[in-house]
Design a protein around this motif. Sequence first.
Motif, PDB file in Angstrom:
ATOM      1  N   VAL A 108      -0.534 -58.889  36.317  1.00 53.05           N
ATOM      2  CA  VAL A 108       0.374 -58.587  37.431  1.00 53.05           C
ATOM      3  C   VAL A 108       0.742 -59.878  38.167  1.00 53.05           C
ATOM      4  O   VAL A 108       1.915 -60.120  38.490  1.00 53.05           O
ATOM      5  N   SER A 109      -0.239 -60.742  38.424  1.00 60.90           N
ATOM      6  CA  SER A 109       0.037 -62.038  39.074  1.00 60.90           C
ATOM      7  C   SER A 109       0.934 -62.910  38.204  1.00 60.90           C
ATOM      8  O   SER A 109       1.852 -63.575  38.703  1.00 60.90           O
ATOM      9  N   ALA A 110       0.702 -62.909  36.892  1.00 61.97           N
ATOM     10  CA  ALA A 110       1.527 -63.703  35.976  1.00 61.97           C
ATOM     11  C   ALA A 110       2.965 -63.186  35.945  1.00 61.97           C
ATOM     12  O   ALA A 110       3.919 -63.981  35.881  1.00 61.97           O
ATOM     13  N   MET A 111       3.144 -61.874  36.001  1.00 61.80           N
ATOM     14  CA  MET A 111       4.496 -61.299  36.028  1.00 61.80           C
ATOM     15  C   MET A 111       5.225 -61.766  37.290  1.00 61.80           C
ATOM     16  O   MET A 111       6.399 -62.165  37.233  1.00 61.80           O
ATOM     17  N   ALA A 112       4.536 -61.735  38.429  1.00 64.11           N
ATOM     18  CA  ALA A 112       5.149 -62.145  39.693  1.00 64.11           C
ATOM     19  C   ALA A 112       5.522 -63.621  39.666  1.00 64.11           C
ATOM     20  O   ALA A 112       6.629 -64.007  40.087  1.00 64.11           O
ATOM     21  N   GLU A 113       4.622 -64.470  39.185  1.00 67.59           N
ATOM     22  CA  GLU A 113       4.905 -65.908  39.123  1.00 67.59           C
ATOM     23  C   GLU A 113       6.057 -66.204  38.174  1.00 67.59           C
ATOM     24  O   GLU A 113       6.897 -67.069  38.459  1.00 67.59           O
ATOM     25  N   ASN A 114       6.131 -65.500  37.055  1.00 71.62           N
ATOM     26  CA  ASN A 114       7.225 -65.695  36.106  1.00 71.62           C
ATOM     27  C   ASN A 114       8.568 -65.354  36.757  1.00 71.62           C
ATOM     28  O   ASN A 114       9.541 -66.096  36.599  1.00 71.62           O
TER      29      ASN A 114
END
Length: 192
Positions: free
Chosen positions: A125-131
């Motif tokens: 979820v954090s990686a999706m947001a950062e992307n």
Amino acid sequence: MATKKKTTPRKKSAAKKAPARTKRTATGRTAPKGKTPAKAKAPARKKTTGKGTTPLRPKKKLKLPAAPQQKAGPEPKPEAQALARRMARLLIDKKALDVVILDVRGMTSYADYIVIASGESDRQVSAMAENVQVQLKQGDAPERALGTEGVDTGQWVLLDYGEVVAHLFLADLRAHYDLEGLWADAAREKVS
């Protein structure tokens, strides 16, 4: 805790009271002394015009002018819709699950589109947001988030881009908060 107040039964007096004197009324009923029966009302008379015995006729209802035609819905905003679809594609690039775009134009004042997606872990979820944040800053028309929440924890991440707001959830939290149910009246577009 409230307790009931105890009461003791009252003692009956030894002396009996004499019955009240009664009067006979026109209907044959008895009324207590000092009380007079109510007078019968005369029937209501029909309204007349004053001359003759013709009853008044009800006035005809006036027709109001027709209301002006309203538009079917709020104005479409192609820039906001394009941003929502771009965010959805970026989320799918990071293996997001069940990506949905809700069209909430006219239903809320803070956004026109809401993008909802889920991830299987807090890191995803954090990686999706950062992307989404990194990719939207690059390109021909860079977009910066007005605000972000929850990127550190990764359980529920909120990305606010003004007209488009993204909610990224862990699968369990998405089912618990049920934002799609909250916006059940909104038009939805499932992105895959």
